[in-house]
Each structure stands twice: as C-alpha cells, then as structure tokens.
Design a protein around this motif. Structure first.
Motif, mmCIF file in Angstrom:
data_model
loop_
_atom_site.group_PDB
_atom_site.id
_atom_site.type_symbol
_atom_site.label_atom_id
_atom_site.label_comp_id
_atom_site.label_asym_id
_atom_site.label_seq_id
_atom_site.Cartn_x
_atom_site.Cartn_y
_atom_site.Cartn_z
ATOM 1 N N UNK A 7 0.831 -1.051 -0.065
ATOM 2 C CA UNK A 7 -0.061 0.033 -0.011
ATOM 3 C C UNK A 7 0.728 1.296 0.069
ATOM 4 N N UNK A 8 1.965 1.280 0.749
ATOM 5 C CA UNK A 8 2.688 2.586 0.934
ATOM 6 C C UNK A 8 3.551 2.831 -0.373
ATOM 7 N N UNK A 9 3.889 1.970 -1.316
ATOM 8 C CA UNK A 9 4.501 2.096 -2.587
ATOM 9 C C UNK A 9 3.478 2.716 -3.306
ATOM 10 N N UNK A 10 2.249 2.043 -3.492
ATOM 11 C CA UNK A 10 1.208 2.661 -4.156
ATOM 12 C C UNK A 10 0.765 4.104 -3.934
ATOM 13 N N UNK A 11 0.872 4.426 -2.605
ATOM 14 C CA UNK A 11 0.429 5.543 -2.162
ATOM 15 C C UNK A 11 1.385 6.636 -2.472
ATOM 16 N N UNK A 12 2.741 6.166 -2.323
ATOM 17 C CA UNK A 12 3.791 7.359 -2.627
ATOM 18 C C UNK A 12 4.169 7.440 -4.081
ATOM 19 N N UNK A 13 3.621 6.461 -5.028
ATOM 20 C CA UNK A 13 3.647 6.520 -6.470
ATOM 21 C C UNK A 13 2.314 7.510 -6.687
ATOM 22 N N UNK A 14 1.293 7.305 -6.193
ATOM 23 C CA UNK A 14 0.023 8.335 -6.517
ATOM 24 C C UNK A 14 0.281 9.597 -6.253
ATOM 25 N N UNK A 15 1.012 9.988 -4.990
ATOM 26 C CA UNK A 15 1.266 11.242 -4.423
ATOM 27 C C UNK A 15 1.975 11.910 -5.433
ATOM 28 N N UNK A 16 3.189 11.316 -5.727
ATOM 29 C CA UNK A 16 3.971 12.003 -6.577
ATOM 30 C C UNK A 16 3.496 12.166 -8.072
ATOM 31 N N UNK A 17 2.586 11.152 -8.528
ATOM 32 C CA UNK A 17 1.982 11.401 -9.901
ATOM 33 C C UNK A 17 0.924 12.470 -9.681
ATOM 34 N N UNK A 18 0.152 12.505 -8.722
ATOM 35 C CA UNK A 18 -0.783 13.508 -8.746
ATOM 36 C C UNK A 18 -0.115 15.107 -8.434
ATOM 37 N N UNK A 19 0.983 15.032 -7.832
ATOM 38 C CA UNK A 19 1.495 16.477 -7.730
ATOM 39 C C UNK A 19 2.101 16.770 -8.927
ATOM 40 N N UNK A 20 2.863 15.989 -9.594
ATOM 41 C CA UNK A 20 3.327 16.315 -10.977
ATOM 42 C C UNK A 20 2.281 16.857 -11.707
ATOM 43 N N UNK A 21 1.249 15.931 -11.832
ATOM 44 C CA UNK A 21 0.029 16.376 -12.676
ATOM 45 C C UNK A 21 -0.489 17.885 -12.440
ATOM 46 N N UNK A 22 -0.385 18.041 -11.226
ATOM 47 C CA UNK A 22 -0.913 19.383 -10.671
ATOM 48 C C UNK A 22 -0.050 20.404 -11.169
ATOM 49 N N UNK A 23 1.338 20.256 -11.107
ATOM 50 C CA UNK A 23 2.335 21.438 -11.500
ATOM 51 C C UNK A 23 2.090 21.513 -12.994
ATOM 52 N N UNK A 24 2.011 20.234 -13.895
ATOM 53 C CA UNK A 24 2.056 20.640 -15.080
ATOM 54 C C UNK A 24 0.666 21.147 -15.490
ATOM 55 N N UNK A 25 -0.197 20.794 -15.102
ATOM 56 C CA UNK A 25 -1.688 21.403 -15.372
ATOM 57 C C UNK A 25 -1.585 22.877 -15.017
ATOM 58 N N UNK A 26 -1.185 23.353 -14.042
ATOM 59 C CA UNK A 26 -0.817 24.661 -13.392
ATOM 60 C C UNK A 26 -0.085 25.331 -14.349
ATOM 61 N N UNK A 27 1.214 24.876 -14.825
ATOM 62 C CA UNK A 27 1.880 25.668 -15.738
ATOM 63 C C UNK A 27 1.312 25.586 -17.252
#
Length: 161
Positions: free
Chosen positions: A127-147
């Motif tokens: 679970x922790x691997x997938x949670x960390x992966x989702x957090x990084x992916x969603x944060x990266x998506x937020x930054x890209x969409x914001x830019x």
C-alpha cells in the motif's frame, strides 16, 4: 519512529475527515466533467478546466498522502499500545517467530517496515509504495496542469491565439 508521537496522533486524526472528503471530491469531479460535456459552456471553459484540474489534482495528492500517513500512524499506534502489540501484526503475519525484531515508520516517503534480526527491513504492505507513487504522480500532474493553465492564460491575454 517506534513511539506514539504527537505527529502520529495528528496524522491519524487528519486522515479520518479525509475519508469523508474523498466522496465529495469524486462527486465534484463528476459534476465538473458533466458541466463540460453539456452545451452552453462559457467561452473560457478550457482555461477554467485547466485551472480547476490543477487544483483538484493537487488536492487529490494531499488526500492520498494524508490517507497513507494516517495508515502509518495507526500502525505505529497499534504496534506501541497494549498487550501483544510488538512486533506489529502486519509484520507477524509475514515472518516466522524469532526472525522479527521490530518495526520502523517514516512519513516521507510513507513507509512502515518490518525489521529483521539480520538488520534488513521489509515493507509491511505494498500500500505504501502505491500511495507514494500516487502522491508523486498527482503532484506532478497538478504542477504540469498549473503551468499549462498559466501559459494558456498568458497566450490568451496577449491576443495571439
């Protein structure tokens, strides 16, 4: 971190309202997508959708992190409270007696590891691997969409479309 710290208690408490916020987030996303699909949209709906998507991806990253941190905090609490609590139940299920000497937790990145007698550590859950992966992916998506939203707003203000 093998003890019940104030941070563990805070993260465990913060994860509880997040469980209630997740369905609200899902409903908001569904309604926004439906509002884009129906006729009669505003002229600036694309820019609005980019901005809104950036915010929602950011909030999703925060929610996933808080849910994972709450899981770590509950595991820390369970492994340090009451009779027959150490080593943690998550670790006891996977390793034979005598091999396991304890557990350790971390909040960045999220992890709750089982420590073996030879000094090695093994994750208690995938679970922790997938949670960390989702957090990084969603944060990266937020930054890209914001830019992208910032670039689109700048392009629209300059009059060059």
């Amino acid at each position: 971190m093998d003890d019940d710290s104030p941070l563990s208690a805070l993260l465990a408490l913060l994860s509880i309202p997040v469980w209630l916020a997740v369905p609200v987030w899902v409903i908001a996303v569904i309604f926004k997508l439906l509002s884009v699909a129906v006729p009669g949209r505003r002229p600036d709906w694309r820019l609005d959708l980019l901005r809104w998507s950036a915010w929602m991806a950011g909030w999703a990253a925060v929610m996933v992190y808080l849910l994972g941190a709450g899981s770590v905090a509950f595991s820390v609490h369970d492994s340090s409270s009451g009779a027959d609590s150490t080593p943690a139940q998550e670790c006891r299920d996977d390793f034979p007696p005598g091999v396991l000497v304890g557990q350790r937790a971390a909040y960045v990145p999220l992890r709750f590891d089982c420590v073996l007698a030879d000094g090695s550590a093994h994750p208690s859950s995938a679970l922790y691997f997938w949670a960390n992966t989702c957090v990084v992916g969603l944060a990266l998506a937020a930054v890209v969409l914001g830019v992208c939203a910032t670039m689109a707003a700048g392009r629209g203000a300059g009059g060059t479309r």
